[in-house]
Design a protein around this motif. Structure first.
Motif, short mmCIF file in Angstrom:
data_model
loop_
_atom_site.label_atom_id
_atom_site.label_comp_id
_atom_site.label_asym_id
_atom_site.label_seq_id
_atom_site.Cartn_x
_atom_site.Cartn_y
_atom_site.Cartn_z
N GLY A 101 0.80 -1.21 0.00
CA GLY A 101 0.00 0.00 0.00
C GLY A 101 0.84 1.27 0.00
N MET A 102 2.02 1.23 0.60
CA MET A 102 2.87 2.42 0.65
C MET A 102 3.24 2.89 -0.74
SD MET A 102 3.40 4.12 3.32
CE MET A 102 4.57 5.12 2.41
N GLN A 103 3.47 1.96 -1.68
CA GLN A 103 3.77 2.42 -3.03
C GLN A 103 2.57 3.12 -3.66
OE1 GLN A 103 4.52 -0.17 -6.67
NE2 GLN A 103 6.58 0.68 -6.35
N GLY A 104 1.37 2.66 -3.32
CA GLY A 104 0.18 3.35 -3.79
C GLY A 104 0.14 4.79 -3.31
N LEU A 105 0.47 5.02 -2.03
CA LEU A 105 0.50 6.38 -1.50
C LEU A 105 1.58 7.22 -2.18
CD1 LEU A 105 0.01 5.77 2.34
CD2 LEU A 105 -1.71 6.32 0.61
N GLY A 129 1.62 8.17 5.78
CA GLY A 129 0.83 8.98 4.85
C GLY A 129 1.26 10.43 4.90
N ASN A 130 1.40 10.97 6.11
CA ASN A 130 1.90 12.33 6.25
C ASN A 130 3.29 12.48 5.66
OD1 ASN A 130 -0.41 13.17 7.54
ND2 ASN A 130 0.49 13.26 9.59
N SER A 131 4.16 11.52 5.95
CA SER A 131 5.54 11.59 5.49
C SER A 131 5.62 11.60 3.97
CB SER A 131 6.35 10.42 6.04
OG SER A 131 6.39 10.46 7.45
N THR A 132 4.77 10.81 3.33
CA THR A 132 4.77 10.76 1.87
C THR A 132 4.39 12.11 1.28
OG1 THR A 132 4.23 8.41 1.89
CG2 THR A 132 3.80 9.59 -0.15
N ALA A 133 3.32 12.71 1.80
CA ALA A 133 2.92 14.02 1.30
C ALA A 133 4.01 15.06 1.52
CB ALA A 133 1.61 14.46 1.97
N VAL A 201 -8.42 15.62 -5.01
CA VAL A 201 -8.41 14.17 -5.06
C VAL A 201 -8.59 13.60 -3.66
CG1 VAL A 201 -7.01 12.14 -5.62
CG2 VAL A 201 -6.92 14.15 -7.10
N ILE A 202 -9.49 12.63 -3.52
CA ILE A 202 -9.60 11.89 -2.27
C ILE A 202 -8.67 10.68 -2.36
CG2 ILE A 202 -11.09 10.50 -0.78
CD1 ILE A 202 -13.45 12.22 -1.70
N ILE A 203 -7.62 10.68 -1.54
CA ILE A 203 -6.72 9.53 -1.46
C ILE A 203 -7.32 8.61 -0.41
CG2 ILE A 203 -4.37 8.73 -1.03
CD1 ILE A 203 -3.42 11.57 -1.82
N ASP A 204 -7.98 7.56 -0.91
CA ASP A 204 -8.80 6.65 -0.11
C ASP A 204 -7.94 5.43 0.26
OD1 ASP A 204 -10.77 4.81 0.75
OD2 ASP A 204 -11.33 4.31 -1.31
N ASP A 205 -7.32 5.51 1.44
CA ASP A 205 -6.38 4.49 1.89
C ASP A 205 -7.13 3.53 2.82
OD1 ASP A 205 -4.14 3.05 2.59
OD2 ASP A 205 -3.29 4.62 3.88
N ASP A 206 -7.41 2.32 2.34
CA ASP A 206 -8.28 1.40 3.10
C ASP A 206 -7.65 0.01 3.21
OD1 ASP A 206 -10.31 0.15 4.42
OD2 ASP A 206 -11.82 0.42 2.86
N PRO A 207 -6.64 -0.14 4.09
CA PRO A 207 -6.03 -1.46 4.26
C PRO A 207 -6.84 -2.42 5.13
CG PRO A 207 -4.61 0.32 5.11
CD PRO A 207 -5.98 0.87 4.92
N TYR A 208 -7.81 -1.88 5.88
CA TYR A 208 -8.46 -2.66 6.94
C TYR A 208 -9.92 -2.99 6.67
CZ TYR A 208 -4.43 -0.50 9.15
OH TYR A 208 -3.16 -0.07 9.41
N GLY A 209 -10.47 -2.52 5.56
CA GLY A 209 -11.90 -2.62 5.32
C GLY A 209 -12.45 -4.04 5.35
N MET A 210 -11.63 -5.03 4.99
CA MET A 210 -12.09 -6.42 4.99
C MET A 210 -11.94 -7.08 6.36
SD MET A 210 -10.96 -7.95 1.28
CE MET A 210 -9.64 -6.84 0.80
#
Length: 412
Positions: A101-105, A129-133, A201-210
């Protein structure tokens, strides 16, 4: 030999490390027993190791060669089946397989952010996420959370005060890291409206939804507004299968896919083919539903065990969240203990044999000094009880003034 100045790029000074990821190296250096509440990872006992080992041992031509940058076609097919099964409309031209997921961010940062752009982030939120931005020169605008996730009702006021509209809104909408909160449907709908108005853009980071183990499902952005061009969805198998596989995906507008491929080719050419094929086999052999059902039961047991232990050993001295899924509890010291700085608590706790992440690591402003994140997913109920006991001992030591450790600097 004269001193030489190394010619760093301007962006190098904006590169911020991760307290969370650094804890992996720190824990590896410990020689005593440590209960690990720090990293957000499934317990070793919940990873289907034998199955993955069997898949890896089976001969497969091309397994160790280069793959298509956008991902192995068979894995994309399985991701689409998984996506459609969860009621999300998607298509192959929307999917790009990523190295976690980090590469996606990071791809989102490359595609959308210029130096000085404003990014709305949750407070608290995922450190990386903050660090990437920040690594792309963004300015962060921290917005509050409550039990229903990001307080979207505050965003217009905060943006007006900032004097300009955001380029992106970074959110972890379901079982948020670190709070465990889930964004309500009404707030998701309002956030979509604001994104349209601002062109953000909404950066929708959802690793836990499942990883829901109780409560009712909340429709995601892609279910509320199918194929919305301003929703950039980042997903990963790290939290539901194994973090070391480093396999995730991005679901985004088809117009972005050529750019995603170009950006990824400048990073790693392709996500590791052996790992992609292992995940493909796991999904194709129809193991995921049974695996999710099993780990959801165990995560609920572990969450309940942690909450009970905290109540038993801390009582009214702490307030903790009660998520319906995911990995984390967010703990805030209260009452007579409200002034306890969790950065100061970190090293004594590690000496006592328990690791956590201090609250300021999750804040763009260094807030939440009296809060911390605990991961319940990694440990058995017995280990959770032991870890909470150790945390109480360390907290009492700090409050009694017996510990003279200076608070470590927490990057944010």
């Amino acid at each position: 030999m004269p001193a030489t100045t190394i010619p760093l790029a301007h962006r190098a000074t904006d590169l911020v490390g991760s307290v969370i990821d650094s804890s992996t190296s720190l824990l590896a250096r410990q020689t005593h027993d440590v209960v690990r509440f720090a990293m957000g990872a499934p317990g070793d006992d919940l990873i289907p190791v034998e199955m993955f080992d069997r898949y890896l041992g089976e001969l497969s031509p091309g397994r160790y060669g280069y793959g298509a940058t956008e991902g192995e076609p068979e894995l994309i097919e399985q991701v689409l089946a998984l996506t459609h099964g969860r009621g999300v409309a998607s298509s192959a031209d929307r999917i790009t397989i990523t190295t976690g997921g980090m590469q996606g961010l990071d791809l989102a940062g490359k595609l959308f952010l210029d130096p000085g752009d404003l990014v709305i982030v949750e407070g608290p939120t995922y450190t990386n996420g903050n660090s990437t931005a920040l690594s792309y020169g963004a300015r962060l605008l921290e917005a509050p959370l409550d039990e229903n996730g990001l307080v979207v009702e505050r965003l217009e006021e905060l943006v007006a005060r900032a004097g300009r509209t955001p380029k992106a809104i970074y959110t972890i909408p379901t079982f948020q890291n670190p709070s465990g909160a889930t964004l309500s449907r009404a707030r998701r709908e309002r956030l979509l409206d604001l994104a349209d108005r601002w062109g953000a853009v909404i950066i929708d980071d959802d690793p836990y939804g499942m990883l829901r183990f109780e409560g009712e499902e909340v429709p995601g952005f892609a279910q509320i507004a199918p194929n919305h061009p301003l929703v950039f969805s980042v997903r990963t198998f790290s939290k539901i299968l194994a973090p070391g596989l480093r396999v995730g995906w991005v679901d985004a507008d088809p117009a972005l896919r050529p750019l995603l491929i170009n950006a990824k080719q400048a990073m790693d050419t392709c996500t590791g083919v052996p790992a992609q094929r292992m995940v493909t086999r796991f999904l194709a052999d129809d193991h995921l539903d049974a695996h999710l059902a099993r780990i959801a039961r165990l995560y609920r047991t572990r969450k309940d065990a942690m909450r009970h232990s905290l109540r038993r050993h801390f009582g009214e001295r702490v307030r903790g969240t009660d998520p319906d899924g995911g990995f984390f509890l967010w703990l805030t010291f209260a009452g007579a203990w409200a002034e306890l700085d969790t950065r100061r608590l970190f090293e004594p706790a590690l000496r006592h044999g328990v690791a956590f992440i201090p609250g300021p690591a999750f804040s763009a402003t260094g807030s939440f000094a009296n809060a911390l994140r605990l991961c319940f997913a990694t440990s058995s109920p017995e280990r959770i009880e032991e870890g909470v006991v150790r945390l109480r001992r360390a907290a009492e030591e700090v409050l009694a003034g017996r510990d003279r450790t200076r608070p470590p600097r927490v990057s944010n």
